[in-house]
Structure formats: structure tokens, C-alpha cells
Design a protein around this motif. Structure first.
Motif, short mmCIF file in Angstrom:
data_model
loop_
_atom_site.label_atom_id
_atom_site.label_comp_id
_atom_site.label_asym_id
_atom_site.label_seq_id
_atom_site.Cartn_x
_atom_site.Cartn_y
_atom_site.Cartn_z
N PRO A 1 -7.42 -12.52 1.73
CA PRO A 1 -6.66 -11.22 2.28
C PRO A 1 -7.49 -10.37 3.30
N VAL A 2 -6.76 -9.87 4.07
CA VAL A 2 -7.19 -9.07 5.15
C VAL A 2 -6.25 -7.62 5.19
N PRO A 3 -6.79 -6.72 5.69
CA PRO A 3 -6.14 -5.27 5.44
C PRO A 3 -4.92 -5.18 6.36
N TYR A 4 -4.05 -4.66 5.94
CA TYR A 4 -2.56 -4.34 6.52
C TYR A 4 -2.81 -3.53 7.72
N LEU A 5 -1.95 -3.73 8.72
CA LEU A 5 -2.08 -3.05 10.14
C LEU A 5 -0.79 -1.81 9.87
N ARG A 6 0.04 -2.41 10.86
CA ARG A 6 1.10 -1.56 10.62
C ARG A 6 2.07 -1.86 9.48
N THR A 7 2.76 -0.99 9.06
CA THR A 7 3.44 -1.10 7.57
C THR A 7 4.88 -1.50 8.00
N GLY A 8 5.48 -1.29 9.10
CA GLY A 8 6.90 -1.56 9.39
C GLY A 8 6.60 -2.51 10.29
N ILE B 1 0.91 -1.27 0.18
CA ILE B 1 0.10 0.11 -0.04
C ILE B 1 0.85 1.32 -0.05
N HIS B 2 1.89 1.13 -0.80
CA HIS B 2 2.87 2.28 -0.78
C HIS B 2 2.12 3.83 -1.33
N PRO C 1 -5.03 -4.76 -2.32
CA PRO C 1 -5.12 -4.35 -0.93
C PRO C 1 -5.65 -3.33 -0.77
N LYS C 2 -6.39 -3.21 0.50
CA LYS C 2 -7.37 -2.28 0.84
C LYS C 2 -6.67 -0.96 1.14
N THR C 3 -7.02 0.16 0.64
CA THR C 3 -6.36 1.68 1.04
C THR C 3 -7.40 2.40 1.75
N ALA C 4 -8.36 2.16 2.00
CA ALA C 4 -9.38 2.61 2.96
C ALA C 4 -10.53 1.85 3.38
#
Length: 551
Positions: free
Chosen positions: A485-492, A222-223, A306-309
Motif C-alpha cells: 500500500p501507498v499513502p492516499y493523495l487527493r481524496t476526490g 481515511i474518512h 491506511p496512513k493518516t499521518a
């Protein structure tokens, strides 16, 4: 008398990023210090890497000796996972607890404790990320004096944001930049007020930015949240810290040795979803064949981007609405109605099919601090499961439900090895849903047998080290189907490698640390620079004794 030591920690700052940005001229202060001093990477543990590095640094010993593996402790008598916060430092005090001979100033060291053996000033939990202690100081009125003079950290205990919400991320960035600036001024103030043998502070903002701004800087699914012009918030935080270090160094005595370090690093988040969601769901399906808890998806179903909202209340709401419903209408209503409306409707419809998970909203109402972790939603079912995933901030942690150890254990000790092997086999068959890559790097066994009683062992029987090449939003099991798939949480998320940069009279220009230098060597190095004798139990070794470039 030895030169004073100014030790500046950059919490979870990634050495690869640091080196790239120094070479590109983005971090002018750190580049100048590196060119005039000694630099190298530090090795750390590849498990429990999120929560043990600071305790290891402070005590100078490994978690096998302290028995502290993190701020979450599992109780086999009650099947409860509870926050225990920081190590108590009873057996192993902070390395800087040196008595009257040395003057020490500690500002905002995370996961530490006040020590009566420190001759100087201590302020804890002013702005640290995951401080794990209450805000406090010695002298007791010093904390309020600091706040009155310089202000509070605006993001303390609020340093998080929805990674899809650019406005929220920008607010977080601005708040952290304010905190960075205030930290620099506080350290300048302290350096001007008294002569110190050691001043130690840690910038927690690099840790926070690594978790929440990684995708605004580095490659990620989700860059920049689909907004190419979005600012590189991670670089901006590193640059603010770089400027703050310059201000602290300018206020330090000219003869001081300057240390800038990180005990561990950061990378794209390869741990949150695998440890918090995929692992507990896989073990659920393994324990209850034919049942699904979260994120059930048919293999033939096409994969969307991937979800972005979010449609619901942030990540928890989105993930909880992926709770399995056998009835397609209920499933659609759960995922598409507003959360409060669906909850009212669910009260009329009943709880639905299958074995019930605990609602995060009910756990939050019951003041369970781990309510936001999906692994915690399976907790009521742990007594019925052969194995379950413990809540985790990094690697995956599997606990076997052993007879004679757990209150309601169901796995015979004689079957322990076989169960561990079965789980390991299933985990090694797990693959990413988008590219088909294996998800597991290795599985570590922590016990020789099921009934080992050493209280210093970790709670987990198996530690899952995930692959580190890419972030994923779903997995595929040959035996138990697709999760996600599931939404991303923290990206790092965390990496095991840190760094150390030394500049001053004890460091030669342009030198490199030995390749096997460890984060465990930080405390004895600081003590050696101060001329202080390390306690006999410290396991690391001063780098002054490991290379000719340091005296």
C-alpha cells in the motif's frame, strides 16, 4: 430582445451530492431554483474527463476535432512530457466571441482565452482552479481594477493541502470561502454597472474542495482522518457557493434566465494512485522482469490501516521513500531517516541497486512542473521500456514505444496489436490488495495501427478506465506482485456526469431534462437563450429544441 443570461458554473460539482443536499435543505438557493425551473444531469466523455470538459464547453466541439486532450503533451522525439496549458482557440474560438451585437461579461472562466470578438469585459485567472492561462483581462486594466476594488482570490494557484492535515484543510476552506464571497461581490458589481446579454462565471472552489475535502464529507478509507468531529468541509464550501449564487441572482435583472451547471462531477478518488503510480510501476516491472521501482511489498506481508499521518515531507516524500532497495538496511534508513539526512547518506552509499528512477527533488530543482507525479519519475527509462505510463490527472494513459514513431522505439509496428493485448490482459488481472476486486473497468484503444499520423489523436495508445466503486491504496498483479500500500493523495477525483439547472422565463417549473442531454449541449443552449446563431461546427444541440419544458 431576448432576456439576459446569467450562467454560473460550479466546477466539478457532483450532481448526486448536489441533489442530496438540496433535498436535505442544505442548499436553499439551488433547491428554490430547481423547484421553479428545469433540472437534469449531463453526460460527458468517460475518458480525459479531468481536463477536456471546459475546452469542450467553450468550443462546442469534441477533442477529436480540436486535437486538445489536456494540458500535458508528449513528444516522441524527445520522450518528454511537458505542460502546454490551455487550448489556443485558433480554429474554434470561445462560443461567446459574438462580435458587437451582444454584450458579454466573462469573469474567471477557467482554461479560456481573451478574444477580440467579445463586446464587453473579460477577466481570466483571478481565482479559477487550474486556470491554465496567465492572469489577464480585456480591457487590460480591468483585472487590476477588480483586485483594487474587491481583492485577490487568496487561494489562487495555492488551492491545495495535505489531506491528512486538518489545520491545513481548514485554512484552505477559509481561503476558498473568502474567494467565493469576493466572486459574488464582483459579479454583483458588474451586473449593476452594465446591462449584459450574457454574464458567465465559474466557481472553481467546488473543484478544489472535491479533491481535498471529499474525505471530510463522504465515505473514504481515511474518512475524517480518524477525527470523527471534523467539520464537513465539502458541504461548507457548497453552502458558501449556494449563498453566493443567491447574491448574484438577486443582482440580476428580474427577467434573466439563470443557468447553474457543471460540465463534470466528482467522487471518491479512484484515479490518482492507479494512474500516477500503480500503472507506471506495473509497466516498469513488465518491461524489466525481476526489477522493482516503487512500493514493492511481499504478498505475505500483512496489511496495515491506511496512513493518516506522514513522517516525511508530505506525500511526495512518503512515496519517494518507497523506492525499492534490495538491501533491507537501506530500505529501513530511506523510510525512517529525515529526508535531508538520508539524501546526504545516500551520496556516500551510492544510488543502490536496480535501474534508477529520477528523483522528484532533482526534477523539481530542474523546474519540471510534473515533478510531483510518480509517472514522471520513470521518464529517463521510457526509451528502454516497451510501454510506459504518461503523467495523468485522471484516467491511465499508456504509450507504446514503437519503432518508427518514437525516437528510440523498440516495439515493431507488426507487434503493436500483440503488445496492446498483452498489456490489456495484465491490466484486467490487476486487483485491489484489500478486497480482491478487479481494478479495471475497460481499456480503450485509440489507434487502429501503430503508425497512424493524425495529429488530433491523443498521445495515449491505451486509455485505462478504472473501476469507480472504491478508492484503493494498493494493487496485486498475478505476474508482477504487489504494488503498495501507498499513502492516499487527493481524496476526490472526477466523474463524467455533470448537471444543468435552468430557471427563468424560458424554463417551466418542475421540468426535467431528457436523460441523454450532454455537456456538449451547454454552449448551444446558452447561445439559443441569447438569440444568437451557433457556429455551424458546434456539435451539441440546444436543449430548448429537445424538451417541451423549455421555450
Amino acid at each position: 430582445m431576448n432576456p439576459p443570461v446569467i450562467a454560473i458554473g460550479l466546477d466539478a460539482a457532483d450532481p448526486q451530492l448536489l441533489e442530496t443536499w438540496m433535498d436535505q435543505g442544505h442548499l436553499k438557493t439551488l433547491q428554490r431554483l430547481r423547484q421553479g425551473g428545469t433540472y437534469g444531469r449531463l453526460l460527458n466523455l468517460d475518458s480525459y474527463r479531468a481536463e477536456t470538459p471546459w475546452t469542450t464547453f467553450l468550443t462546442g466541439v469534441l477533442p477529436e476535432e480540436t486535437g486538445y486532450w489536456g494540458p500535458i503533451k508528449y513528444n516522441p522525439d524527445t520522450y518528454q512530457a511537458q505542460e502546454v496549458r490551455a487550448y489556443k482557440f485558433k480554429d474554434y474560438p470561445p462560443f461567446y466571441a459574438l462580435g458587437d451585437q451582444y454584450r458579454v461579461a466573462v469573469f474567471d472562466m477557467p482554461q479560456s482565452a481573451l478574444s477580440e470578438q467579445v463586446n464587453g469585459w473579460q477577466v481570466l485567472a483571478w481565482g479559477a482552479h487550474s486556470a491554465q492561462v496567465d492572469s489577464q483581462s480585456s480591457p487590460s486594466d480591468l483585472f487590476q481594477t477588480v483586485v483594487d476594488r474587491h481583492g485577490a482570490h487568496p487561494m489562487f494557484n495555492r488551492d491545495y493541502a495535505d489531506c491528512r492535515n486538518l489545520e491545513a484543510l481548514e485554512r484552505l476552506q477559509r481561503g476558498m470561502e473568502t474567494g467565493i464571497s469576493r466572486r459574488a461581490k464582483i459579479c454583483q458589481d458588474w451586473l449593476q454597472q452594465k446591462p449584459w446579454d450574457l454574464l458567465l462565471t465559474v466557481f472553481g472552489e467546488t473543484h478544489t474542495a472535491g479533491h481535498y475535502h471529499w474525505h471530510l464529507s463522504q465515505p473514504h478509507p481515511i474518512h475524517k482522518v480518524g477525527v470523527p468531529q471534523a467539520e464537513d468541509g465539502l458541504l461548507k464550501i457548497y453552502q458558501a457557493v449556494d449563498r453566493a449564487i443567491s447574491e448574484i441572482v438577486d443582482a440580476a435583472p428580474q427577467e434573466a434566465n439563470i443557468l447553474v451547471f457543471a460540465a463534470h462531477g466528482m467522487g471518491a478518488n479512484v484515479m490518482d494512485l492507479p494512474s500516477m503510480l500503480f500503472l507506471p510501476e506495473l509497466l516498469y516491472r513488465w518491461s524489466f522482469p525481476g526489477q522493482y521501482g516503487l512500493a514493492f511489498s511481499r504478498r505475505r506481508k500483512s496489511l496495515k490501516s491506511p496512513k493518516t499521518a506522514f513522517k516525511k515531507r508530505a506525500w511526495i516524500g512518503e512515496v519517494w521513500d518507497l523506492k525499492y532497495e534490495k538491501n533491507p538496511l537501506r530500505s529501513w534508513l530511506r523510510q525512517n531517516l529525515p529526508t535531508r539526512l538520508y539524501h546526504r547518506l545516500e551520496a556516500l552509499l551510492g544510488k543502490g541497486d536496480g535501474i534508477s528512477l529520477a528523483s522528484p527533488y532533482e526534477q523539481q530543482a530542474a523546474s519540471d512542473p510534473l515533478f510531483w507525479q510518480p509517472a514522471n519519475w520513470y521518464k529517463p527509462l521510457w526509451p528502454q521500456m516497451k510501454a510506459f505510463a504518461l503523467p495523468s490527472f485522471s484516467e491511465g494513459y499508456v504509450r507504446i514505444n514503437v519503432k518508427g514513431r518514437e525516437a528510440q522505439g523498440i516495439v515493431s509496428p507488426k507487434d503493436y496489436d500483440a503488445v496492446c493485448e498483452q498489456i490489456t490482459t495484465e491490466l484486467k488481472a490487476l486487483k485491489d490488495i484489500r478486497y480482491g476486486h478487479p481494478m479495471v473497468d475497460k481499456v480503450i484503444r485509440t489507434r487502429q495501427n501503430a503508425l497512424e499520423q493524425d495529429p488530433k489523436l491523443p498521445d495515449a495508445d491505451l486509455i485505462i478506465i478504472w473501476q469507480e466503486e472504491f478508492a484503493t491504496d494498493g494493487v496485486e498483479s498475478p505476474a508482477f506482485g504487489r504494488i503498495g500500500p501507498v499513502p492516499y493523495l487527493r481524496t476526490g477525483s472526477h466523474r463524467a456526469e455533470g448537471f444543468l439547472l435552468g430557471n427563468g422565463p424560458n424554463f417551466d417549473s418542475g421540468e426535467s431534462l431528457p436523460e441523454d442531454t450532454k455537456a456538449l449541449d451547454l454552449a448551444p443552449t446558452i447561445l439559443d437563450l441569447m438569440g444568437a446563431q451557433p457556429p455551424s461546427y458546434i456539435e451539441g444541440r440546444s436543449i430548448l429544441k429537445q424538451t417541451t419544458g423549455i421555450r
